[in-house]
Design a protein around this motif. Structure first.
Motif, PDB file in Angstrom:
ATOM      1  N   UNK A 135       0.820  -1.201   0.000  1.00 46.87           N
ATOM      2  CA  UNK A 135       0.000   0.000   0.000  1.00 46.87           C
ATOM      3  C   UNK A 135       0.852   1.248   0.000  1.00 46.87           C
ATOM      4  N   UNK A 136       0.315   2.314  -0.559  1.00 45.39           N
ATOM      5  CA  UNK A 136       0.993   3.600  -0.534  1.00 45.39           C
ATOM      6  C   UNK A 136      -0.038   4.670  -0.211  1.00 45.39           C
ATOM      7  N   UNK A 137       0.302   5.532   0.740  1.00 47.13           N
ATOM      8  CA  UNK A 137      -0.610   6.574   1.173  1.00 47.13           C
ATOM      9  C   UNK A 137      -0.048   7.956   0.929  1.00 47.13           C
ATOM     10  N   UNK A 138      -0.719   8.942   1.489  1.00 44.85           N
ATOM     11  CA  UNK A 138      -0.274  10.319   1.306  1.00 44.85           C
ATOM     12  C   UNK A 138       1.064  10.570   1.969  1.00 44.85           C
ATOM     13  N   UNK A 139       1.325   9.878   3.074  1.00 51.92           N
ATOM     14  CA  UNK A 139       2.518  10.164   3.862  1.00 51.92           C
ATOM     15  C   UNK A 139       3.550   9.033   3.850  1.00 51.92           C
ATOM     16  N   UNK A 140       3.123   7.810   3.654  1.00 53.31           N
ATOM     17  CA  UNK A 140       4.043   6.684   3.791  1.00 53.31           C
ATOM     18  C   UNK A 140       3.652   5.539   2.868  1.00 53.31           C
ATOM     19  N   UNK A 141       4.588   4.600   2.721  1.00 54.60           N
ATOM     20  CA  UNK A 141       4.388   3.408   1.900  1.00 54.60           C
ATOM     21  C   UNK A 141       4.599   2.183   2.770  1.00 54.60           C
ATOM     22  N   UNK A 142       3.822   1.134   2.524  1.00 54.95           N
ATOM     23  CA  UNK A 142       3.893  -0.087   3.326  1.00 54.95           C
ATOM     24  C   UNK A 142       4.489  -1.231   2.515  1.00 54.95           C
ATOM     25  N   UNK A 143       5.417  -1.951   3.142  1.00 52.33           N
ATOM     26  CA  UNK A 143       6.020  -3.144   2.556  1.00 52.33           C
ATOM     27  C   UNK A 143       5.714  -4.336   3.446  1.00 52.33           C
ATOM     28  N   UNK A 144       5.393  -5.469   2.829  1.00 48.27           N
ATOM     29  CA  UNK A 144       5.181  -6.713   3.555  1.00 48.27           C
ATOM     30  C   UNK A 144       6.372  -7.632   3.286  1.00 48.27           C
ATOM     31  N   UNK A 145       7.100  -8.003   4.333  1.00 42.12           N
ATOM     32  CA  UNK A 145       8.294  -8.828   4.175  1.00 42.12           C
ATOM     33  C   UNK A 145       7.913 -10.290   3.981  1.00 42.12           C
ATOM     34  N   UNK A 146       8.843 -11.119   3.492  1.00 40.32           N
ATOM     35  CA  UNK A 146       8.535 -12.542   3.292  1.00 40.32           C
ATOM     36  C   UNK A 146       8.139 -13.254   4.576  1.00 40.32           C
ATOM     37  N   UNK A 147       8.623 -12.777   5.745  1.00 38.69           N
ATOM     38  CA  UNK A 147       8.250 -13.402   7.014  1.00 38.69           C
ATOM     39  C   UNK A 147       7.056 -12.699   7.656  1.00 38.69           C
ATOM     40  N   UNK A 148       6.269 -11.973   6.833  1.00 37.40           N
ATOM     41  CA  UNK A 148       4.987 -11.392   7.249  1.00 37.40           C
ATOM     42  C   UNK A 148       5.136 -10.270   8.270  1.00 37.40           C
ATOM     43  N   UNK A 149       6.159  -9.437   8.082  1.00 34.49           N
ATOM     44  CA  UNK A 149       6.292  -8.218   8.878  1.00 34.49           C
ATOM     45  C   UNK A 149       5.889  -7.029   8.013  1.00 34.49           C
TER      46      UNK A 149
END
Length: 268
Positions: A135-149
């Motif tokens: 996901x990407x928002x107005x202020x930040x972007x989210x990454x999901x790691x292979x170990x689900x973090x």
């Protein structure tokens, strides 16, 4: 019994005004959600990427919520003009106290959504972190790691750093390193490795696979198997070739040495 048009004690607002403001907030929230949903649905019919659509949807939602709140405040008798002036004053204070990071992140988010160095579902490395863009928002972007973090990164850090996109291209080269002992028949070792890659169903013929002598190391001659595969097959091919070359060399009697050091003692 308190009349609906009589101001309540201490707050100077009538019950009718409070009920009206509450209704405006509830209906405004529902209408805003519907409008944002319709906006996203219409945007999906265009050639815009899901990342840009999600970004614009969030921006529209925030704008609509602000409008609903202003209308609700107006319903209880609060003048809108001073409110707008107050918001302007707050923005001035933010800039004055050096908190312009908010605007920097917002601007970076716009550039990310527009130029698309990353997109939803892609695996990227940015700011020292590796993960799938969720996901990407107005202020930040989210990454999901292979170990689900779940990792949240400020947009300004993404836009200002080197971005490695692992899944943007349709094909990737798979590199497998292996060392053989000095004195090994290199022609045979290379032939066996080439046969292994050519016989793998997920290794592409074009570009064709190859084997190079990567280094003459202290304890081994290092070979590197280079095979091309579809991006989605990368890890399957890498795992198969790593396991396959070890088993093949072991079967054919080709030594895979471990690091070692010879110590010579001199008698005096």
């Amino acid at each position: 019994m308190v009349a609906l048009d009589e101001p309540l004690p201490y707050i100077g607002v009538t019950p009718f005004q409070l009920v009206s403001a509450l209704i405006i907030l509830i209906l405004g929230y529902i209408v805003a959600k519907i409008l944002v949903s319709l906006f996203k649905k219409s945007m999906r019919k265009t050639k815009l990427s899901p990342l840009v659509i999600e970004f614009l949807g969030r921006f529209l939602a925030i704008l609509l919520y602000i409008i609903v709140i202003i209308v609700a405040l107006g319903a209880v008798g609060i003048s809108v003009s001073p409110l707008i002036l107050g918001i302007s004053a707050v923005i001035g204070l933010i800039l004055g106290f050096g908190l312009q990071d908010t605007l920097t992140n917002l601007a970076a988010g716009v550039w990310i959504a527009a130029l698309r160095p990353i997109d939803l579902g892609e695996v990227v490395e940015v700011s020292g972190q590796v993960g799938k863009v969720s996901g990407i928002g107005l202020m930040s972007t989210e990454l999901m790691t292979p170990d689900n973090r779940l990792i949240t990164i400020s947009n300004k850090l993404i836009w200002g750093s080197i971005i490695v996109n692992y899944t943007r291209m349709p094909t990737r080269r798979v590199d497998v390193d292996i060392g053989v002992a000095y004195g090994t028949d290199l022609d045979l070792a290379i032939k066996l490795a080439m046969d292994l890659m050519r016989n793998h169903p997920k290794v592409l013929d074009d570009p064709e696979p190859s084997v190079v002598i990567a280094a003459l190391a202290d304890s081994s001659i290092n070979l590197q198997l280079r095979a091309w595969a579809k991006t989605e097959d990368y890890w399957d091919v890498k795992g198969d070739l790593t396991k396959g070359i070890y088993e093949l060399y072991t079967k054919e009697g080709i030594e895979i040495p471990f690091p070692q050091l010879d110590v010579h003692m001199k008698n005096e």
